[in-house]
Design an enzyme around this catalytic site. Structure first.
Site, PDB file in Angstrom:
ATOM      1  N   GLU A 121       0.878  -1.161   0.000  1.00 28.96           N
ATOM      2  CA  GLU A 121       0.000   0.000   0.000  1.00 28.96           C
ATOM      3  C   GLU A 121       0.919   1.215   0.000  1.00 28.96           C
ATOM      4  O   GLU A 121       1.858   1.275   0.797  1.00 28.96           O
ATOM      5  CB  GLU A 121      -0.878   0.027   1.254  1.00 28.96           C
ATOM      6  N   ARG A 145       6.665 -13.052   9.213  1.00 31.28           N
ATOM      7  CA  ARG A 145       7.288 -11.744   9.057  1.00 31.28           C
ATOM      8  C   ARG A 145       8.690 -11.770   9.618  1.00 31.28           C
ATOM      9  O   ARG A 145       8.988 -12.555  10.513  1.00 31.28           O
ATOM     10  CB  ARG A 145       6.536 -10.721   9.902  1.00 31.28           C
ATOM     11  N   LYS A 196       4.852  -0.042  11.048  1.00 34.83           N
ATOM     12  CA  LYS A 196       4.770   1.219  10.326  1.00 34.83           C
ATOM     13  C   LYS A 196       4.371   2.353  11.267  1.00 34.83           C
ATOM     14  O   LYS A 196       4.918   3.442  11.223  1.00 34.83           O
ATOM     15  CB  LYS A 196       3.740   1.066   9.202  1.00 34.83           C
TER      16      LYS A 196
END
Length: 574
Positions: free
Chosen positions: A51, A277, A287
């Site tokens: 994104e 991850r 983030k």
RNA sequence: UACCCCAUGGUGUAAUGGUAGCACAAGUGGUUUUGGUCCACUUAGUCGAGGUUCGAAUCCUUGUGGGGUAGCCA
């Protein structure tokens, strides 16, 4: 990895090539099996779907290295698709930085650049199909009501009172939504699945919401935007993705991913596979937290060399090869992984050791006078550029009567096992001469301001003519020829292994000493005109990278990583 | 508390029913004009309990522990 044929893979750095029993991770094993079974006609198409709402970090690098590498290994393609379905968070700035970082890492999506927003019209049609099938409806419940109706983790939800609207009415309302007839938050489109499902994502999830917000690519064309769960699987399907790789937290979304594609009876039904991850000790990766560090000015920006962002790591001096090597070594499974940063540090050192030019730089200078050296004489000495790679050649280094050495390389009293400069003892000046320390000069406060020694003219180049063994070799620069430089010494940003766990804010764990700026450093003359991005090993100290702030004649260096230092360990033990 | 996922040295990862191996970290020694590199060696592991099997890290049951999920975020 080298591709031998469509089925067999070997590694180059492994000499048991004939046995060919290299283990592959579970994802490659699945894909290999699919290819062998001619699933998807033996084709492999992957995608990296960021994104555009932030900068890429090393965790993202794991994801795109995986996707691009797999595509490459199986002779397939990897698409870059911007998952831009929420205009309030997204911006073109991020699109550019993301593309730059992926290219920097050495990957190329070729013609396969896509945007979820390219599919808005198709996605709208798919939603209409679902409505016509009676598998989606317009819901007028408010955010709070939806929450209330959803139930909890342990209790089933209740069906929306709008769930049984007629198909005609749903269609009409959906058109109205698209037309901008309703305010934000007033209605959503929901998939009609099962409010009693133990998987909350299957309890009539929203697939479209109203947002009267300008989109960075489609402008004001739309005021309804598809949700991730709706847009993602369909985008994958539209592009003919075969294997949709994502991180573990999407595991619970997979039934919905499959439900949508099944209900729409789409031919292309990609397989979603989840992997772990990448997390690092002494680092935060979310983030939200990275944004906080930037916004609260705990770091200088997204590209602060202490950040785990690719732009930060690039500025710090990490190479794409070292990052890829690290990611490969980290591995791929379904377990939560928190990898020791020391592995990352090992990987950079390994790469930089092979490839960087050795130079001499003094970070904490103290003046040395060679008392028996002629005042105006200048000698030119040969220095090897990289002992690991003879092809990198050598360079000339000027030597004169007054030098700078590292303050910690002189002691008035030598501790055990200290073999540097000490009054009465000999030490070698790298590539120059063996010198004997004769004492030091102090100012009125007792601070050492100058060290004196004599040199042995027969030891030119640092050789020991009569075979006496000189244990210590120290680096130096000629004071007359040295270039003044600024050096920024970076350490880990946090001083706890898992800064995100524990009671208080992760900011409580910030390392107050993560940046130390030294403005009076001296480096050898050849470094006067370095350009930003150039990498070096400062002998005996560490690896350094010329920073963006470097201007002609005024170099600024970032310490990428120090050299391993076994003397520091010895001292620490005492 | 519901559902899903996971469990191998300090960390990460192999072994796919048949000798528990590798890397990083840690430690010891050797080589060395970088206390770097390189080389050799050492320490250290299958979460517990049952079961299946000639044989289990691997399969089954169960317990325990960790993670994920209740956005009109992705």
């Amino acid at each position: 990895m080298i591709r031998l044929n469509s089925k067999e893979y070997i590694t180059m750095d492994n000499n048991n090539t004939e046995t060919n029993n290299e283990s592959v991770d579970f994802i490659r094993a699945i894909i290999k099996e699919d290819v062998n079974n001619s699933k998807n006609n033996g084709k492999v198409v992957t995608r990296f779907p960021p994104e555009p709402n932030g900068y890429l970090h090393i965790g993202h690098a794991k994801a795109f290295c995986l996707n691009f590498s797999i595509a490459d290994e199986f002779n397939g393609k990897c698409h870059l698709r911007f998952d831009d379905t929420n205009p309030v968070r997204e911006d073109d700035e991020y699109i550019h930085s993301i593309m730059r970082d992926i290219k920097w890492m050495g990957f190329d999506w070729g013609d396969n650049l896509f945007y979820a927003s390219d599919y808005y019209e198709k996605l709208y049609d798919f939603a209409v199909q679902l409505i016509k099938k009676g598998k989606a409806f317009i819901c007028d419940l408010s955010v709070d009501e939806i929450k209330e109706y959803r139930g909890t983790l342990t209790e089933p939800g209740k069906e929306s009172p709008y769930r049984n609207r007629s198909i005609e009415e749903n269609l009409e309302l959906f058109a109205g939504m698209r037309n901008g007839d309703y305010p934000e938050g007033s209605r959503t489109v929901r998939a009609k699945i099962d409010m009693a499902s133990p998987n909350i994502h299957m309890r009539d999830p929203a697939i479209y919401r109203i947002k009267h917000v300008r989109h960075h690519r489609t402008g004001d064309e739309w005021c309804i935007y598809p949700m991730y769960d709706f847009a993602h699987c369909l985008s994958d399907s539209i592009e003919g993705i075969t294997h949709s790789l994502c991180s573990l937290e999407f595991e619970i979304h997979r039934p919905l991913y499959d439900w949508i594609l099944d209900e729409l009876e789409l031919e292309s039904h990609p397989q979603q596979i989840e992997f772990n991850r990448l997390n690092l000790t002494y680092t935060v990766m979310s983030k939200r937290k990275l944004i906080q560090l930037v916004e609260e000015k705990k770091v200088s920006g997204w590209d602060d060399p202490r950040m785990p962002t690719l732009s930060g790591m690039r500025r710090r001096g990490y190479t794409p090869a070292s990052i890829k090597e690290f990611i490969n070594r980290a591995g791929l499974t379904k377990r939560e992984q928190i990898i020791d940063v020391s592995l990352l540090e090992y990987c950079v050192r390994e790469d930089l050791n092979k490839h960087t030019t050795r130079v001499m730089g003094v970070l904490d200078p103290i003046k040395v006078v060679i008392t028996n050296y002629p005042d105006d004489k200048i000698d030119e000495l040969d220095a090897i550029n990289n002992p690991e790679d003879p092809e990198m050649g050598s360079r000339k280094l000027p030597f004169s009567k007054v030098l700078y050495i590292e303050r910690e390389d002189f002691r008035e009293e030598a501790p055990k096992k200290y073999f540097r400069m000490v009054p009465g003892r000999e030490v070698r000046l790298r590539y120059a001469y063996i010198v004997k320390c004769t004492g030091c000069v102090k100012d009125e406060n007792g601070n050492i301001i100058e060290v004196h020694c004599t040199y042995d003219p027969d030891s030119r180049g640092g050789t020991d003519p009569d075979g006496r063994r000189i244990k210590g070799t120290i680096h130096w620069v000629s004071a007359k020829h040295a270039v003044r430089a600024e050096v920024r010494l970076y350490d880990r940003l946090f001083n706890t292994r898992s800064p995100e766990s524990g009671k208080g804010s992760f900011l409580d764990n910030l390392n107050p000493d993560s940046l130390e700026i030294r403005r009076e450093c001296y480096v050898e003359p050849g470094l006067a005109n370095v350009s930003s991005g150039e990498l070096f090993q400062f002998e005996r100290i560490g690896y350094f990278c010329a920073d963006l702030d470097t201007t002609n004649g005024q170099p600024v260096f970032n310490r990428t990583v120090p050299l391993r230092d076994s003397w520091a360990k010895i001292e620490k033990k005492k």
